[in-house]
Design an enzyme around this catalytic site. Structure first.
Site, short mmCIF file in Angstrom:
data_model
loop_
_atom_site.label_atom_id
_atom_site.label_comp_id
_atom_site.label_asym_id
_atom_site.label_seq_id
_atom_site.Cartn_x
_atom_site.Cartn_y
_atom_site.Cartn_z
N LYS A 10 11.15 -3.72 73.33
CA LYS A 10 10.11 -4.30 74.21
C LYS A 10 9.95 -3.43 75.47
O LYS A 10 10.01 -2.21 75.35
CB LYS A 10 10.44 -5.76 74.52
CG LYS A 10 10.73 -6.55 73.23
CD LYS A 10 10.85 -8.02 73.43
CE LYS A 10 11.11 -8.71 72.08
NZ LYS A 10 11.18 -10.14 72.15
N HIS A 86 3.01 -8.45 66.94
CA HIS A 86 4.11 -9.19 67.57
C HIS A 86 3.54 -10.34 68.40
O HIS A 86 2.50 -10.20 69.04
CB HIS A 86 4.95 -8.26 68.46
CG HIS A 86 6.25 -8.89 68.85
ND1 HIS A 86 6.33 -9.81 69.86
CD2 HIS A 86 7.49 -8.77 68.35
CE1 HIS A 86 7.59 -10.22 69.97
NE2 HIS A 86 8.31 -9.60 69.06
N GLU A 162 8.94 -14.48 62.41
CA GLU A 162 9.49 -14.69 63.75
C GLU A 162 8.93 -15.99 64.32
O GLU A 162 7.84 -15.99 64.92
CB GLU A 162 9.07 -13.55 64.69
CG GLU A 162 9.94 -12.34 64.65
CD GLU A 162 9.97 -11.60 65.99
OE1 GLU A 162 11.05 -11.16 66.39
OE2 GLU A 162 8.92 -11.48 66.64
#
Ligand code: 13P
Length: 247
Positions: A10, A86, A162
């Site tokens: 990240k 993401h 996720e």
């Protein structure tokens, strides 16, 4: 079956020297390291066993797209994997499934391996696993809408389940539920997109303490690791757990 570990750093670390140190400690077979763009070159230079990944990219090679990076630029920088969709980009940058779908196609066409992320918010999961499957199924249908004609590239697609509420919370999903989600994703992709042998990873508060229980499930082909990949000692332990599955 070998397990894949994708380290998503990240917006970390702050300094390049730190990034290089962390990359050295994480340099193992079956690992993909995804640093911030400005550290790609320095990290790529020292990797011997791990592969280099990027955290995002744009869907066009060139043009008036301020701030964007193209698939070819990444390839030239030595990148082999790219994370697409993401949840942090969906949330903070308002990436839509339409944008994500274009990125998936562009990345696969460029010869990059894609790590596509899907997963439901807590409001959905509270309704049960069937609701979570419907949510992830809808994301997949939209995000993979353009891949059906890319048959020769499709083996380079990896999906990560996720659940949003498990990211950075220290509250990982029950591995049995993640395995059920992975099973659902594999089945859906096999029937809709003729995707066989698809690797489905789990992401969300993975640590050295819970990784073994997660990896017990054959449906889970690896892990997308955030916070724990920033601590060299902790990530080494996760690599050690994954190496038990090395072929
Ligand atoms: P954490 O491992 O910090 O929960 O982050 C998960 C993630 O978002 C990886 O992409």
């Amino acid at each position: 079956m070998a397990k894949l570990l994708v380290a998503n750093w990240k917006l970390n670390p702050i300094r390049e020297t730190e990034a290089v140190r962390l990359a050295r400690a994480s340099d193992a077979k079956g690992v993909v390291i995804c640093p911030p763009f400005p550290f790609l070159k320095a990290v790529g230079k020292i990797l011997r066993r791990a592969k280099l990944g990027a955290q995002d990219m744009f869907w066009t090679e060139q043009g008036a797209y301020t701030g964007e990076v193209s698939p070819q630029m990444l390839k030239k920088a030595g990148v082999e994997y790219v994370i697409v969709g993401h949840s942090e980009r969906r949330r903070w940058l308002h990436e839509t499934d339409e944008m994500i779908g274009k990125k998936v196609v562009a990345a696969l066409k460029a010869g990059l391996s894609v790590v596509l992320c899907v997963g439901e918010p807590i409001s959905v999961r509270r309704k049960g696993l069937a609701a979570a499957k419907r949510f992830a199924g809808t994301q997949l249908r939209k995000d993979l809408g353009g891949v059906s004609h890319l048959t020769s590239h499709i083996s380079h697609l990896v999906i990560t389940y996720e659940p949003l509420w498990a990211i950075g919370t220290g509250r990982a999903d029950n591995p049995r539920d993640s395995a059920a989600m992975a099973h659902f994703i594999k089945k859906m992709c096999a029937s809709r997109f003729a995707l066989r042998d698809l690797q489905v990873l789990y992401g969300g508060s993975v640590t050295s303490k819970n990784i073994r229980r997660i990896f017990e499930y054959n449906e889970i082909a690896g892990a997308l690791v955030g916070g724990a990949s920033l601590n060299a000692a902790e990530f080494r332990k996760i690599i050690a757990a994954a190496s038990a599955y090395a072929v």
